[in-house]
Design a protein around this motif. Sequence first.
Motif, PDB file in Angstrom:
ATOM      1  N   ASP A   1       0.836  -1.211   0.000  1.00  0.00           N
ATOM      2  CA  ASP A   1       0.000   0.000   0.000  1.00  0.00           C
ATOM      3  C   ASP A   1       0.867   1.256   0.000  1.00  0.00           C
ATOM      4  OD1 ASP A   1      -1.508  -2.206   1.754  1.00  0.00           O
ATOM      5  OD2 ASP A   1      -3.003  -0.894   0.830  1.00  0.00           O
ATOM      6  N   PRO A   2       0.352   2.316  -0.647  1.00  0.00           N
ATOM      7  CA  PRO A   2       1.130   3.559  -0.707  1.00  0.00           C
ATOM      8  C   PRO A   2       1.509   4.127   0.671  1.00  0.00           C
ATOM      9  CG  PRO A   2      -0.696   3.659  -2.268  1.00  0.00           C
ATOM     10  CD  PRO A   2      -0.889   2.406  -1.462  1.00  0.00           C
ATOM     11  N   TYR A   3       0.633   3.936   1.700  1.00  0.00           N
ATOM     12  CA  TYR A   3       0.936   4.550   3.001  1.00  0.00           C
ATOM     13  C   TYR A   3       2.227   4.001   3.598  1.00  0.00           C
ATOM     14  CZ  TYR A   3      -0.380   0.422   5.712  1.00  0.00           C
ATOM     15  OH  TYR A   3      -0.405  -0.835   6.237  1.00  0.00           O
TER      16      TYR A   3
ATOM     17  N   GLY B   1      -7.097   2.855  -9.235  1.00  0.00           N
ATOM     18  CA  GLY B   1      -6.463   2.092  -8.163  1.00  0.00           C
ATOM     19  C   GLY B   1      -7.502   1.474  -7.235  1.00  0.00           C
TER      20      GLY B   1
ATOM     21  N   GLY C   1      -9.698   4.405  -5.520  1.00  0.00           N
ATOM     22  CA  GLY C   1     -10.376   5.235  -6.521  1.00  0.00           C
ATOM     23  C   GLY C   1     -11.413   4.475  -7.326  1.00  0.00           C
TER      24      GLY C   1
ATOM     25  N   GLY D   1      -3.555   6.877 -15.238  1.00  0.00           N
ATOM     26  CA  GLY D   1      -2.296   7.068 -15.941  1.00  0.00           C
ATOM     27  C   GLY D   1      -2.065   6.269 -17.206  1.00  0.00           C
TER      28      GLY D   1
ATOM     29  N   LYS E   1      -1.421  11.287 -18.170  1.00  0.00           N
ATOM     30  CA  LYS E   1      -0.043  11.229 -18.675  1.00  0.00           C
ATOM     31  C   LYS E   1       0.051  11.681 -20.131  1.00  0.00           C
ATOM     32  CE  LYS E   1       1.928   7.938 -15.454  1.00  0.00           C
ATOM     33  NZ  LYS E   1       2.238   6.533 -15.171  1.00  0.00           N
TER      34      LYS E   1
ATOM     35  N   ASN F   1      -6.697  11.278  -4.354  1.00  0.00           N
ATOM     36  CA  ASN F   1      -5.712  10.273  -3.935  1.00  0.00           C
ATOM     37  C   ASN F   1      -4.288  10.692  -4.262  1.00  0.00           C
ATOM     38  OD1 ASN F   1      -7.397   8.053  -3.001  1.00  0.00           O
ATOM     39  ND2 ASN F   1      -8.103   7.893  -5.131  1.00  0.00           N
ATOM     40  N   VAL F   2      -4.135  11.778  -5.014  1.00  0.00           N
ATOM     41  CA  VAL F   2      -2.872  12.027  -5.701  1.00  0.00           C
ATOM     42  C   VAL F   2      -2.243  13.377  -5.376  1.00  0.00           C
ATOM     43  CG1 VAL F   2      -1.948  12.434  -8.031  1.00  0.00           C
ATOM     44  CG2 VAL F   2      -3.397  10.434  -7.601  1.00  0.00           C
TER      45      VAL F   2
ATOM     46  N   ILE G   1      -0.270  10.786  -3.265  1.00  0.00           N
ATOM     47  CA  ILE G   1       0.851   9.918  -3.684  1.00  0.00           C
ATOM     48  C   ILE G   1       1.852  10.642  -4.568  1.00  0.00           C
ATOM     49  CG2 ILE G   1      -0.320   8.852  -5.679  1.00  0.00           C
ATOM     50  CD1 ILE G   1       1.015   6.178  -4.810  1.00  0.00           C
TER      51      ILE G   1
ATOM     52  N   TYR H   1       4.572  11.687  -2.214  1.00  0.00           N
ATOM     53  CA  TYR H   1       5.109  10.819  -1.160  1.00  0.00           C
ATOM     54  C   TYR H   1       6.631  10.638  -1.229  1.00  0.00           C
ATOM     55  CZ  TYR H   1       0.370   9.284   0.147  1.00  0.00           C
ATOM     56  OH  TYR H   1      -0.940   9.223   0.574  1.00  0.00           O
TER      57      TYR H   1
ATOM     58  N   LEU I   1      -9.025   9.881   7.727  1.00  0.00           N
ATOM     59  CA  LEU I   1      -8.332   8.600   7.891  1.00  0.00           C
ATOM     60  C   LEU I   1      -9.372   7.518   8.095  1.00  0.00           C
ATOM     61  CD1 LEU I   1      -5.434   9.526  10.343  1.00  0.00           C
ATOM     62  CD2 LEU I   1      -5.232   8.933   7.922  1.00  0.00           C
TER      63      LEU I   1
ATOM     64  N   GLY J   1       2.506   3.253 -11.349  1.00  0.00           N
ATOM     65  CA  GLY J   1       1.182   3.004 -11.917  1.00  0.00           C
ATOM     66  C   GLY J   1       1.060   1.616 -12.535  1.00  0.00           C
TER      67      GLY J   1
ATOM     68  N   GLY K   1      -6.603  -1.583 -10.152  1.00  0.00           N
ATOM     69  CA  GLY K   1      -7.242  -2.115  -8.948  1.00  0.00           C
ATOM     70  C   GLY K   1      -6.194  -2.315  -7.866  1.00  0.00           C
TER      71      GLY K   1
HETATM   72  P1  NDP Z   1      -3.631   2.694  -5.758  1.00  0.00           P
HETATM   73  O1  NDP Z   1      -4.141   1.325  -5.985  1.00  0.00           O
HETATM   74  O2  NDP Z   1      -4.392   3.846  -6.304  1.00  0.00           O
HETATM   75  O3  NDP Z   1      -2.132   2.737  -6.310  1.00  0.00           O
HETATM   76  C1  NDP Z   1      -1.427   3.886  -6.451  1.00  0.00           C
HETATM   77  C2  NDP Z   1      -1.727   4.561  -7.817  1.00  0.00           C
HETATM   78  O4  NDP Z   1      -1.358   5.928  -7.724  1.00  0.00           O
HETATM   79  C3  NDP Z   1      -0.887   4.019  -8.968  1.00  0.00           C
HETATM   80  O5  NDP Z   1      -1.459   2.900  -9.576  1.00  0.00           O
HETATM   81  C4  NDP Z   1      -0.788   5.214  -9.903  1.00  0.00           C
HETATM   82  O6  NDP Z   1      -1.838   5.138 -10.880  1.00  0.00           O
HETATM   83  C5  NDP Z   1      -1.058   6.419  -9.000  1.00  0.00           C
HETATM   84  N1  NDP Z   1       0.132   7.268  -8.916  1.00  0.00           N
HETATM   85  C6  NDP Z   1       1.355   6.915  -8.457  1.00  0.00           C
HETATM   86  N2  NDP Z   1       2.200   7.983  -8.525  1.00  0.00           N
HETATM   87  C7  NDP Z   1       1.469   9.005  -9.057  1.00  0.00           C
HETATM   88  C8  NDP Z   1       1.766  10.356  -9.389  1.00  0.00           C
HETATM   89  N3  NDP Z   1       2.978  10.873  -9.191  1.00  0.00           N
HETATM   90  N4  NDP Z   1       0.773  11.119  -9.918  1.00  0.00           N
HETATM   91  C9  NDP Z   1      -0.463  10.608 -10.133  1.00  0.00           C
HETATM   92  N5  NDP Z   1      -0.803   9.339  -9.833  1.00  0.00           N
HETATM   93  C10 NDP Z   1       0.158   8.551  -9.303  1.00  0.00           C
HETATM   94  O7  NDP Z   1      -3.416   2.929  -4.208  1.00  0.00           O
HETATM   95  P2  NDP Z   1      -4.572   2.877  -3.105  1.00  0.00           P
HETATM   96  O8  NDP Z   1      -5.881   2.841  -3.774  1.00  0.00           O
HETATM   97  O9  NDP Z   1      -4.226   1.836  -2.124  1.00  0.00           O
HETATM   98  O10 NDP Z   1      -4.397   4.285  -2.380  1.00  0.00           O
HETATM   99  C11 NDP Z   1      -4.816   5.478  -3.039  1.00  0.00           C
HETATM  100  C12 NDP Z   1      -4.452   6.679  -2.166  1.00  0.00           C
HETATM  101  O11 NDP Z   1      -5.227   6.637  -0.974  1.00  0.00           O
HETATM  102  C13 NDP Z   1      -3.005   6.721  -1.743  1.00  0.00           C
HETATM  103  O12 NDP Z   1      -2.565   8.054  -1.795  1.00  0.00           O
HETATM  104  C14 NDP Z   1      -3.038   6.225  -0.312  1.00  0.00           C
HETATM  105  O13 NDP Z   1      -1.962   6.688   0.451  1.00  0.00           O
HETATM  106  C15 NDP Z   1      -4.387   6.767   0.148  1.00  0.00           C
HETATM  107  N6  NDP Z   1      -5.022   6.056   1.250  1.00  0.00           N
HETATM  108  C16 NDP Z   1      -5.489   6.809   2.291  1.00  0.00           C
HETATM  109  C17 NDP Z   1      -6.191   6.238   3.318  1.00  0.00           C
HETATM  110  C18 NDP Z   1      -6.758   7.108   4.398  1.00  0.00           C
HETATM  111  O14 NDP Z   1      -7.247   6.586   5.409  1.00  0.00           O
HETATM  112  N7  NDP Z   1      -6.728   8.428   4.218  1.00  0.00           N
HETATM  113  C19 NDP Z   1      -6.397   4.779   3.387  1.00  0.00           C
HETATM  114  C20 NDP Z   1      -5.929   4.077   2.194  1.00  0.00           C
HETATM  115  C21 NDP Z   1      -5.254   4.706   1.176  1.00  0.00           C
HETATM  116  P3  NDP Z   1      -1.761   5.924 -12.282  1.00  0.00           P
HETATM  117  O15 NDP Z   1      -1.399   4.922 -13.333  1.00  0.00           O
HETATM  118  O16 NDP Z   1      -3.130   6.459 -12.427  1.00  0.00           O
HETATM  119  O17 NDP Z   1      -0.702   6.961 -12.148  1.00  0.00           O
END
Ligand code: NDP
Length: 341
Positions: A48-50, A159, A162, A181, A202, A225-226, A250, A253, A279, A326, A330
């Motif tokens: 996960d991104p976090y 993702g 989303g 993307g 992109k 999310n971004v 993200i 990050y 959160l 990216g 899912g």
């Molecule tokens: P995703 O499945 O969406 O995976 C991350 C996606 O982010 C990638 O597939 C990519 O898709 C996109 N991405 C990566 N780098 C960039 C960039 N520089 N610019 C634009 N898009 C980018 O992850 P999750 O669904 O698990 O998480 C989504 C977001 O939600 C994250 O930021 C995560 O930290 C956050 N989150 C927050 C929570 C909360 O409680 N607040 C709980 C869970 C998640 P692409 O091909 O489209 O670029």
Amino acid sequence: MTDTSRQFVLGKRPDGKPDRDTFELEKGDVPEPRHGEVLVRTCYLSVDPYMRGRMRDRDSYADPWDVGDRMGGHVVGEVVESEHDAWSVGEFVFGEGFWSEHSLLDGDDLTPVDPSLQNLSLPAYLGVLGMPGRTAYFGTLDVLEPDPGDTVAISGAAGAVGSTVGQIASLAGARVVGFAGSDEKVDYLEDDLGFDAGINYKTTENYRAALADAAPNGIDAYFDNVGGPISDAVFSQLNVDARVAICGQIALYNDEGVPTGPRKLPQLIAPRARVEGFLVGDYATRFEHANDRLREWVTNGDIEHRESIVEGFENAPDAFLGLFEGDNIGKQVVKVAEPSE
Ligand code: NDP
């Protein structure tokens, strides 16, 4: 059962983008459960991104890992030994475990996999039926509160979070526009998930113009999310009383500096927009309710889901790094072991 088990620990703190050297693979003995504990053989591991935030030596909502710490993550797996009355060998469970082929977990913290759904998809428990699904549920229904006829924009739309947000907003009667993307992801949004429009950020030069075409009546709610330039474009088109849910950022990050923004605050004045970070953990008392709704939607076919599966425990770092490229459509998961029949 094998008596050795592999695990990943934080090898070093990344400076900017993590790479393979961020992770260190270790081998050790399979641990023995003590009273109250359960030994779970990991079948699927969530990346996960976090987790990027936990690699930093900075306090946040998830505690930072020290170098040498075993990395934590949600797992779905099979009970192979149990010293807890509630769990028997052979049952499938999910919960917070580790980047580890075997995790010793407190039996009180585990959740059963619904046996009737087991064949549907074990990895779904790490995505739409797990933490990301609940994030989408509360972020959409409690923070954004879309009304029928609203237009909802989503960044990171293809993702784990989303893709579920868009479908929940559609069920609420909203028009849904997602940024993703690749053309393959945009097709997935429009053809498989029922989004009204997708924008490949992109290959699109002018996000604002593309968004104005896709959302001619402006944006009533934005699930972010971004962050970064996608948010700049969306902020410029918010309607009066718009709601913005800040779920993740993200795009920022891997930045080591403190961002100097947000640059677009003046654009919130005229629309009287409300921007709210949230959160998922804050909604813990209502998790069961969300789980039930999500399970219902998935089994009825109202919500589609997909998991991108990287095979092999040793490839978990690549699965994690791929989130920032990216690579996933899912939920990104790692297949660690075949579930036994
Ligand atoms: P995703 O499945 O969406 O995976 C991350 C996606 O982010 C990638 O597939 C990519 O898709 C996109 N991405 C990566 N780098 C960039 C960039 N520089 N610019 C634009 N898009 C980018 O992850 P999750 O669904 O698990 O998480 C989504 C977001 O939600 C994250 O930021 C995560 O930290 C956050 N989150 C927050 C929570 C909360 O409680 N607040 C709980 C869970 C998640 P692409 O091909 O489209 O670029």
